[in-house]
Design an enzyme around this catalytic site. Structure first.
Site, short mmCIF file in Angstrom:
data_model
loop_
_atom_site.label_atom_id
_atom_site.label_comp_id
_atom_site.label_asym_id
_atom_site.label_seq_id
_atom_site.Cartn_x
_atom_site.Cartn_y
_atom_site.Cartn_z
N GLU A 65 0.78 -1.23 0.00
CA GLU A 65 0.00 0.00 0.00
C GLU A 65 0.82 1.29 0.00
OE1 GLU A 65 -4.21 -1.35 2.08
OE2 GLU A 65 -2.72 -0.31 3.30
N GLU A 83 -6.18 -7.93 0.44
CA GLU A 83 -6.87 -7.62 1.70
C GLU A 83 -8.34 -7.36 1.43
OE1 GLU A 83 -5.10 -4.52 4.06
OE2 GLU A 83 -3.06 -5.23 3.69
#
Length: 507
Positions: A346, A449
């Site tokens: 991320e 995720e």
């Protein structure tokens, strides 16, 4: 007889060579019948306080951990302290409302002493007179140490002790000095009294290790690593319809047993255990660099100190990260459970330019290939970036995967959605998003995720079961697979362990 022996010998050579070829290609994925169905082992080797808040309970003065964002309103003037221009000059007390320039982030030196950082990353200090408050230096060591003293019966009221031993006071809107004795009665007419508001906190690896300090932190962390994830968890994963784990790790683990301060040693031996357990229970491992040096997104799960994004700003920083990736890959390349290496988690588009990220991804990919020619290399999309911006880079790579994260959270879009609207959003919007990045000749796709949690209040078990099924149906189309966040969490719906055992998720 000689000929027969030679044929037998040749046959054995062919068999051995065949086995080597099979083993060397053991990580080759057949997207049609062997997709990753994984759970993340979040909150274990990279601390995330929201996942296990009790970890922080015994930290002295735990409100004032590294990075906490504070705003101070003068009781006499009725306005907020502010770093003029965001930093680089004087501190004033003339703002009617507070935002970034009015927020001061702590760098914790001890339970009671701090450096204080302003918006443009300068630190509070005193000017050449030794009295006037300024924020002009980017070197914390030359800025001076401050203390924050709370009123005993009202902890929202504070005095701030400056490096000269005296207290700050707002004499006027444009003059903030450090020349008060700080011995008044805490009245509204006392210019050394400020109303403090905590607007942001961080509870990551940096905060917990700095907060407990070098004497207590090693035991606290070892106890956590010993108990949060254990061998029985791997056995449960393997018998629950899952075939892999995604393990978030921090860059400091590659320097074990003596990582840079304030991090503490020992996490590498638990990562070693994870690989042994994965091999024992025939689970694949996705090794995920969740926290890169300097923080790639400013969130606590990247071990940021104060919310700043400082990863990738120098070539040395990139090279250091590549060395971390190479260390991990080389260490576990011979373990058949090493299935994929995710180069970074991320990165945030607002702090990490695409050119910097692609440079790192190219170097990281080569570092993995040096030791694990057939392992998958996962490239995480930037938060806020274009969905296909990594495709040109990925086109020249083999066994490469694009990681996307999908949550029906963290956006006002989901605030008022009903159960049915959330499910429809997954089946329509998420399905379209995933399909848009899934191409026949492009990289594989991975929902690294997701979670069966939402903004809906009062949802029933059946509602959660339907939502979970929608997620599984849609994310099951990702050509590499998916990974739930996370195995363990004090918040039940974020815990795959709890969700499976209580019948909310059926695999």
């Amino acid at each position: 007889m000689i000929v027969t022996h030679s044929k037998n010998h040749l046959f054995r050579i062919i068999c051995v060579f065949g086995m080597i070829m099979i083993m060397s290609n053991a990580r080759t994925l057949n997207p049609t019948n062997q997709r990753i169905r994984a759970t993340n082992l979040g909150g274990w080797l990279v601390t995330e306080g929201w996942m296990k808040p009790s970890l922080f309970d015994s930290i002295p003065n735990k409100d004032f951990l590294d990075g906490v964002g504070l705003q101070f309103k003068s009781k006499t003037i009725g306005k907020f302290l502010c770093a003029e221009l965001g930093g680089g000059t004087i501190i004033v007390a003339n703002r009617s409302s507070a935002s970034g320039w009015e927020t001061f982030h702590l760098w914790r030196m001890s339970a009671t002493s701090f450096h204080m950082r302003v918006f443009n990353k300068q630190f509070l200090g005193l000017d050449s007179t030794g009295v006037n408050l300024v924020a002009t230096t980017t070197n914390s060591q030359t800025s001076g140490v401050f203390e924050i003293i709370r009123k005993p019966d009202d902890t929202s009221l504070v005095r701030i002790k400056a490096p000269n031993g005296l207290y700050l006071q707002a004499k006027s809107e444009d003059l903030v000095t450090a020349d008060s004795k700080g011995d008044g009665e805490w009245g509204d007419d006392d210019p050394s009294v400020f109303e403090m508001t905590i607007i942001e906190t961080f509870k990551g690896e940096y905060q917990i290790t700095r907060g407990y300090g070098p004497l207590r932190a090693p035991k606290i962390m070892k106890d956590h690593w010993d108990t949060f994830i254990v061998e029985d968890d791997f056995k449960f994963i393997a018998t629950s319809g899952l075939n892999a784990v995604r393990i978030p790790v921090g860059w400091w683990t590659a320097s074990d047993p003596t990582p840079p301060k304030p991090y503490v040693g020992g996490s590498l031996q638990y990562l070693d255990k994870a690989f042994l357990w994965a091999r024992k229970y025939n689970l694949k491992v996705i090794l995920d660099l969740h926290a890169a040096p300097g923080s790639q997104n400013g969130y606590e799960h990247s071990a940021t100190r104060d919310g700043s994004i400082e990863w990738g700003q120098t070539d040395e920083n990139i090279q250091e990260t590549v060395r971390v990736i190479e260390f991990f890959t080389a260490r576990y390349a011979s373990n058949p459970s090493l299935y994929a290496v995710e180069l970074i988690n991320e990165p945030r588009a607002s702090g990490v330019p695409l050119s910097v990220l692609t440079k790192y991804y190219d170097l990281g990919y080569k570092a993995v290939r040096k030791h694990a020619p057939n392992a998958f290399v996962i490239l995480s999309n930037r938060l806020g970036g274009e969905p296909k911006e990594l495709f040109p880079l990925a086109s020249g790579m083999k066994n490469v995967v694009i990681d996307v994260h999908y949550y029906n959270l963290f956006s006002s879009v989901f605030d008022d959605m009903t159960v049915e609207e959330n499910i429809e959003f997954v089946r329509t919007n998420r399905s379209a998003e995933l399909q848009a990045i899934t191409t026949s000749n492009g990289p594989l796709t991975f929902v690294g995720e997701w979670v069966s949690e939402w903004q809906v209040r009062g949802a029933t078990k059946e509602d959660y079961q339907k939502f979970s099924k929608a997620n599984l149906d849609v994310f099951g189309r990702a050509t590499f697979g998916w990974a739930y966040w996370s195995l363990k969490n004090v918040n039940n719906h974020w815990s795959m362990d709890w969700m499976i055992k209580n019948g909310y998720i059926n695999l």
